[in-house]
Scaffold this active site. Structure first.
Site, short mmCIF file in Angstrom:
data_model
loop_
_atom_site.label_atom_id
_atom_site.label_comp_id
_atom_site.label_asym_id
_atom_site.label_seq_id
_atom_site.Cartn_x
_atom_site.Cartn_y
_atom_site.Cartn_z
N TYR A 11 19.98 -44.86 -40.97
CA TYR A 11 19.00 -43.88 -40.49
C TYR A 11 17.56 -44.35 -40.77
CZ TYR A 11 16.44 -39.40 -40.51
OH TYR A 11 15.54 -38.39 -40.30
N ASN A 35 28.16 -46.85 -42.73
CA ASN A 35 27.63 -45.52 -42.38
C ASN A 35 26.68 -45.60 -41.18
OD1 ASN A 35 27.59 -42.72 -42.84
ND2 ASN A 35 25.61 -42.89 -43.87
N ASP A 58 28.55 -57.55 -45.75
CA ASP A 58 28.38 -56.71 -46.93
C ASP A 58 27.35 -57.35 -47.86
OD1 ASP A 58 28.72 -55.38 -49.42
OD2 ASP A 58 30.77 -54.82 -48.80
N PHE A 80 17.62 -51.25 -48.14
CA PHE A 80 18.07 -49.89 -47.85
C PHE A 80 19.56 -49.71 -48.13
CE2 PHE A 80 14.57 -50.38 -44.70
CZ PHE A 80 13.85 -49.23 -44.96
N SER A 124 14.38 -42.73 -54.69
CA SER A 124 14.49 -41.35 -54.22
C SER A 124 13.80 -40.41 -55.19
CB SER A 124 15.98 -41.01 -54.15
OG SER A 124 16.16 -39.63 -54.03
N TYR A 148 24.90 -40.71 -57.93
CA TYR A 148 24.02 -41.32 -56.92
C TYR A 148 22.63 -41.52 -57.51
CZ TYR A 148 20.61 -41.45 -53.16
OH TYR A 148 19.53 -41.79 -52.38
N LYS A 152 20.15 -45.02 -58.53
CA LYS A 152 18.74 -45.27 -58.15
C LYS A 152 17.90 -45.58 -59.38
CE LYS A 152 19.21 -44.89 -53.79
NZ LYS A 152 19.11 -46.09 -52.95
N LEU A 199 20.26 -30.40 -45.05
CA LEU A 199 19.87 -29.23 -44.28
C LEU A 199 19.63 -29.52 -42.79
CD1 LEU A 199 19.11 -26.25 -44.20
CD2 LEU A 199 16.82 -26.88 -44.98
P1 NAD Z 1 22.20 -44.59 -44.22
O1 NAD Z 1 23.55 -44.38 -44.81
O2 NAD Z 1 21.94 -44.09 -42.87
O3 NAD Z 1 21.83 -46.13 -44.25
C1 NAD Z 1 22.33 -47.03 -45.21
C2 NAD Z 1 22.90 -48.22 -44.44
O4 NAD Z 1 23.41 -49.18 -45.38
C3 NAD Z 1 24.07 -47.82 -43.54
O5 NAD Z 1 23.85 -48.34 -42.24
C4 NAD Z 1 25.30 -48.48 -44.20
O6 NAD Z 1 26.25 -48.88 -43.24
C5 NAD Z 1 24.66 -49.64 -44.92
N1 NAD Z 1 25.37 -50.11 -46.12
C6 NAD Z 1 25.80 -49.40 -47.18
N2 NAD Z 1 26.35 -50.22 -48.10
C7 NAD Z 1 26.27 -51.49 -47.60
C8 NAD Z 1 26.64 -52.76 -48.08
N3 NAD Z 1 27.24 -52.93 -49.26
N4 NAD Z 1 26.39 -53.84 -47.29
C9 NAD Z 1 25.79 -53.69 -46.08
N5 NAD Z 1 25.41 -52.52 -45.58
C10 NAD Z 1 25.64 -51.42 -46.34
O7 NAD Z 1 21.15 -43.99 -45.27
P2 NAD Z 1 19.58 -43.78 -45.10
O8 NAD Z 1 19.32 -42.32 -45.06
O9 NAD Z 1 19.06 -44.67 -44.05
O10 NAD Z 1 19.11 -44.28 -46.53
C11 NAD Z 1 18.66 -45.61 -46.75
C12 NAD Z 1 18.37 -45.78 -48.22
O11 NAD Z 1 17.42 -44.80 -48.62
C13 NAD Z 1 19.59 -45.59 -49.12
O12 NAD Z 1 19.52 -46.52 -50.18
C14 NAD Z 1 19.41 -44.18 -49.63
O13 NAD Z 1 20.03 -44.00 -50.89
C15 NAD Z 1 17.90 -44.07 -49.73
N6 NAD Z 1 17.41 -42.68 -49.67
C16 NAD Z 1 17.74 -41.87 -48.61
C17 NAD Z 1 17.30 -40.56 -48.57
C18 NAD Z 1 17.68 -39.64 -47.44
O14 NAD Z 1 17.53 -38.42 -47.59
N7 NAD Z 1 18.13 -40.13 -46.30
C19 NAD Z 1 16.49 -40.04 -49.60
C20 NAD Z 1 16.15 -40.89 -50.65
C21 NAD Z 1 16.61 -42.21 -50.67
N1 UFG Z 2 20.37 -26.36 -47.99
C1 UFG Z 2 20.92 -25.19 -47.49
N2 UFG Z 2 22.03 -25.29 -46.70
C2 UFG Z 2 22.60 -26.48 -46.38
C3 UFG Z 2 22.03 -27.66 -46.90
C4 UFG Z 2 20.92 -27.56 -47.70
O1 UFG Z 2 20.44 -24.10 -47.76
O2 UFG Z 2 23.62 -26.49 -45.67
C5 UFG Z 2 19.14 -26.27 -48.81
C6 UFG Z 2 19.28 -26.84 -50.21
O3 UFG Z 2 19.75 -25.85 -51.10
C7 UFG Z 2 17.85 -27.28 -50.50
C8 UFG Z 2 17.32 -27.70 -49.13
O4 UFG Z 2 18.16 -27.05 -48.18
O5 UFG Z 2 17.09 -26.20 -50.95
C9 UFG Z 2 17.37 -29.20 -48.89
O6 UFG Z 2 18.69 -29.68 -49.13
P1 UFG Z 2 19.17 -31.13 -48.68
O7 UFG Z 2 20.62 -31.25 -49.03
O8 UFG Z 2 18.78 -31.38 -47.27
O9 UFG Z 2 18.27 -32.10 -49.57
P2 UFG Z 2 18.13 -32.22 -51.15
O10 UFG Z 2 16.69 -31.94 -51.49
O11 UFG Z 2 19.16 -31.46 -51.86
O12 UFG Z 2 18.47 -33.76 -51.40
C10 UFG Z 2 17.95 -34.80 -50.55
C11 UFG Z 2 18.94 -35.97 -50.55
C12 UFG Z 2 19.00 -36.60 -51.92
C13 UFG Z 2 17.62 -36.96 -52.34
C14 UFG Z 2 16.69 -35.78 -52.29
C15 UFG Z 2 15.29 -36.19 -52.62
O13 UFG Z 2 20.25 -35.51 -50.18
O14 UFG Z 2 19.77 -37.76 -51.85
O15 UFG Z 2 16.70 -35.22 -51.00
O16 UFG Z 2 14.91 -37.25 -51.83
F1 UFG Z 2 17.66 -37.42 -53.60
#
Ligand code: NAD
Ligand code: UFG
Length: 332
Positions: A11, A35, A58, A80, A124, A148, A152, A199
């Protein structure tokens, strides 16, 4: 300049690939599609009208990393790749520790071998645990509440130790708040196959009729309307933050953490209502119990990124809602 992007079809990674290509960088990407989908490679090329080299593999596997570094002169890496589902990490901690730590250690070892010492890491806001006050600054105490988050924090520690051992490294730890939205083309975005945990993907699935009703987790928090408050950031703004972070690590050595958020908090109900309004669609919701482990409110002080990286988020919550819906409608 050639940048290696791990998790490049995910993503955030896919949006970062677009912004890096748009900014004139050459990129090499790797993903194992655990993913994400192979077609994303083509979509990135379609959006940017630019080519890049993609490796399916990988990041834990040092052989493929060695091959990539032998075949390409990599100047810096954005890492990422990793697993990100908080709930699953509680059920399957070893899966998370293995993948997130192993991939990072393999990558750092191969980077060291090839004398490439510039990295931007996806951290994160979860590393702040329960913050002592708001907005959250980078120098707040760090702690985590799930495996998780622990991966980080451990990786941040590994990177800080690496810099202490060798201060020619340049390391940016980007602490994302809540990325939502999608590219305006509607070609890339987030559309989990399973029932979403987060959410916005849930709201969208209710809006298109794939799920019936959104559960709002609690309306008795100490927030203006009682529902949880988060700092939602448009994924394209977030991706642009990576271009700025790359500029920084290419220029200066050091290890630094940056909050990438807007600095503004919105409640669950504010997000749902904005979504309905801008997209002219109904999203049915019900109030249910709090979700265990959730905090009431979380938003960034994003001044450091503004001052040091010259980056700030530009897109507002309405744009985030429009783009998220536009993307998922196009997938139907
Ligand atoms: P995502 O799952 O969409 O992207 C991660 C990608 O990494 C996927 O395409 C997956 O196939 C690939 N991947 C996982 N393990 C692998 C491996 N061992 N080798 C090769 N590819 C691998 O997630 P995202 O939302 O794009 O998040 C990217 C990064 O940002 C992650 O490290 C995630 O923890 C971090 N992050 C995401 C959020 C969020 O809310 N989306 C918030 C904070 C941090
Ligand atoms: N929420 C709902 N209903 C749902 C999902 C979420 O009410 O079905 C609420 C949660 O209680 C929260 C808000 O929406 O108040 C946001 O929730 P998310 O699950 O979308 O996000 P979080 O803040 O819980 O966590 C996300 C990522 C984590 C990351 C964090 C900070 O999932 O990995 O943001 O970056 F660590």
């Amino acid at each position: 300049m050639k940048i290696l992007v791990t998790g490049g079809t995910g993503y955030i990674g896919s949006h970062a690939c677009v912004e890096l290509l748009n900014a004139g960088y050459e990129i090499v990407a790797i993903d194992n599609f655990s993913n994400s989908k192979p077609e994303v490679v083509q979509k990135i090329k379609e959006i940017t009208k630019k080519e890049f080299i993609f490796y399916e593999g990988d990041v834990c596997d040092k052989d493929i990393l060695n091959k990539i570094f032998k075949e390409n002169k990599i100047d810096a890496v954005i890492h990422f790749a990793g697993f990100k589902a908080v709930g699953e990490s509680v059920q399957k901690p070893l899966k998370y520790y293995r993948n997130n730590l192993d991939s990072t250690l393999s990558l750092l070892e191969v980077m060291t071998e090839f004398n490439c010492k510039k990295i931007v890491f996806s951290s994160s806001a979860t590393v702040y645990g329960q913050p002592k006050s708001l907005p959250i600054k980078e120098d707040f105490a760090l702690s985590t509440t799930n495996p998780y988050g622990s991966t980080k924090l451990m990786i941040e520690d590994i990177l800080r130790d690496l810099y202490i051992s060798d201060n020619t490294w340049s390391i940016a730890l980007l602490r994302y708040f809540n990325p939502i939205g999608a590219h305006e083309s509607g070609l890339i975005g987030e559309n989990p196959n399973d029932i979403p945990n987060n959410l916005m993907p849930y709201i969208v699935k209710v809006a298109i009729g794939q799920l019936e009703v959104l559960s709002v987790f609690g309306n008795d928090y100490d927030t203006p309307d009682g529902t949880g408050v988060r700092d939602y950031i448009h994924v394209v703004d977030l991706a642009k933050g990576h271009v700025k972070a790359i500029e920084k690590v290419l220029k200066d050595s050091g290890v630094d953490a940056y909050n990438l958020g807007t600095g503004k908090g919105y409640s669950v109900l504010e997000l749902v209502n904005t979504f309905m309004e801008v997209n002219d669609v109904k999203v049915k919701y019900q109030i249910v119990d709090r979700r265990p482990g959730d905090i009431a409110a979380c938003y960034a002080d994003a001044m450091k990124a503004k001052l040091v990286l010259n980056w700030q988020a530009e897109k507002d919550i309405k744009q985030m809602c429009k783009d998220a819906y536009n993307f998922v409608k196009k997938q139907k």
